[in-house]
Scaffold this active site. Structure first.
Site, mmCIF file in Angstrom:
data_model
loop_
_atom_site.group_PDB
_atom_site.id
_atom_site.type_symbol
_atom_site.label_atom_id
_atom_site.label_comp_id
_atom_site.label_asym_id
_atom_site.label_seq_id
_atom_site.Cartn_x
_atom_site.Cartn_y
_atom_site.Cartn_z
ATOM 1 N N CYS A 194 0.844 -1.194 0.000
ATOM 2 C CA CYS A 194 0.000 0.000 0.000
ATOM 3 C C CYS A 194 0.877 1.240 0.000
ATOM 4 C CB CYS A 194 -0.882 -0.018 1.245
ATOM 5 S SG CYS A 194 -1.858 1.475 1.469
ATOM 6 N N CYS A 232 0.264 3.234 3.498
ATOM 7 C CA CYS A 232 0.696 2.762 4.818
ATOM 8 C C CYS A 232 1.760 1.673 4.767
ATOM 9 C CB CYS A 232 -0.504 2.267 5.629
ATOM 10 S SG CYS A 232 -1.078 0.626 5.146
ATOM 11 N N CYS A 245 -6.618 -4.747 -19.412
ATOM 12 C CA CYS A 245 -7.681 -3.797 -19.082
ATOM 13 C C CYS A 245 -7.131 -2.400 -18.809
ATOM 14 C CB CYS A 245 -8.488 -4.273 -17.872
ATOM 15 S SG CYS A 245 -7.624 -4.116 -16.299
ATOM 16 N N CYS A 250 -7.375 -1.049 1.326
ATOM 17 C CA CYS A 250 -6.343 -1.570 2.215
ATOM 18 C C CYS A 250 -6.971 -1.803 3.580
ATOM 19 C CB CYS A 250 -5.200 -0.567 2.322
ATOM 20 S SG CYS A 250 -3.989 -1.005 3.580
ATOM 21 N N CYS A 272 -5.262 0.617 6.456
ATOM 22 C CA CYS A 272 -5.469 2.075 6.540
ATOM 23 C C CYS A 272 -6.741 2.550 5.856
ATOM 24 C CB CYS A 272 -4.252 2.822 5.998
ATOM 25 S SG CYS A 272 -4.087 2.772 4.213
ATOM 26 N N HIS A 322 -8.294 3.581 -0.644
ATOM 27 C CA HIS A 322 -8.882 2.980 -1.846
ATOM 28 C C HIS A 322 -7.784 2.414 -2.745
ATOM 29 C CE1 HIS A 322 -11.627 2.597 -5.288
ATOM 30 N NE2 HIS A 322 -10.680 3.138 -6.020
ATOM 31 N N HIS A 382 -11.075 -1.940 -7.675
ATOM 32 C CA HIS A 382 -12.284 -2.753 -7.589
ATOM 33 C C HIS A 382 -11.936 -4.197 -7.922
ATOM 34 C CE1 HIS A 382 -14.074 1.275 -7.987
ATOM 35 N NE2 HIS A 382 -15.073 0.765 -7.276
ATOM 36 N N ASP A 424 -15.750 -10.390 -10.701
ATOM 37 C CA ASP A 424 -15.837 -11.858 -10.689
ATOM 38 C C ASP A 424 -16.329 -12.387 -12.024
ATOM 39 O OD1 ASP A 424 -15.463 -12.634 -7.798
ATOM 40 O OD2 ASP A 424 -17.105 -11.193 -7.592
ATOM 41 N N ARG A 475 -10.758 -10.633 -10.843
ATOM 42 C CA ARG A 475 -9.788 -9.642 -11.294
ATOM 43 C C ARG A 475 -9.776 -8.479 -10.314
ATOM 44 N NH1 ARG A 475 -10.394 -5.032 -14.857
ATOM 45 N NH2 ARG A 475 -12.507 -5.745 -15.282
ATOM 46 N N CYS A 507 -8.669 -5.200 -9.908
ATOM 47 C CA CYS A 507 -8.243 -4.144 -10.824
ATOM 48 C C CYS A 507 -7.778 -2.974 -9.957
ATOM 49 C CB CYS A 507 -9.449 -3.772 -11.688
ATOM 50 S SG CYS A 507 -9.109 -2.513 -12.895
HETATM 51 ZN ZN LIG Z 1 -2.786 0.988 3.520
#
Ligand SMILES: [Zn+2]
Length: 135
Positions: free
Chosen positions: A48, A51, A66, A97, A100, A103, A106, A109, A120, A122
């Site tokens: 991440c 964090c 993609c 995550c 923290c 975002h 997404h 399935d 996936r 993404c």
């Molecule tokens: Zn994080």
């Protein structure tokens, strides 16, 4: 919802670049095919960017074409948090995550990719930081 790492918004703004902040803290999406890890094949661990929690590895990365880095599974199931996202007139599953709450992207399935999970993840490149294995 509380996270192990929680910071006031102004601290996130100070620590992240404006582009990182827009994705990680405001659930933005980087433009397709622009992220630094879209086609990366280096082996290593993706953490991440907010964090440092270890989220994905190159082992689960696959070529989805993609426009964003795609993984068929997180490094550990509890490394990420999945949340139903009804924004933009769609029902999607947001990936955050788990440490923290930032975002990441997404998860989709059943798209038919030849991977073990048919999922996936993404993920925005800018949400991640790759630590490549030493060779
Ligand atoms: Zn994080």
């Amino acid at each position: 919802m509380s996270y192990d790492v929680e910071k006031p918004d102004e601290q996130w703004r100070a620590e992240l670049t404006p582009a990182e902040y827009a994705v990680l803290r405001q659930a933005g999406t980087e433009p397709a095919f622009t992220g630094e890890y879209t086609d990366t094949k280096a082996t290593g661990v993706y953490s991440c960017r907010a964090c440092g929690a270890e989220l994905f590895t190159s082992t689960e990365k696959f070529e989805s074409h993609c426009g964003w880095p795609s993984f068929y599974d997180p490094k550990d199931t509890d490394a990420v948090e999945l949340i139903q996202d009804r924004s933009h007139g769609m029902v999607r599953t947001e990936v955050r995550c788990a440490r923290c709450g930032s975002h990441l992207g997404h998860v989709f399935d059943g798209e038919g990719y030849p991977t073990p999970t048919d999922q996936r993840y993404c993920i925005n490149s800018i949400s991640l930081r790759l630590t490549a294995d030493e060779s």
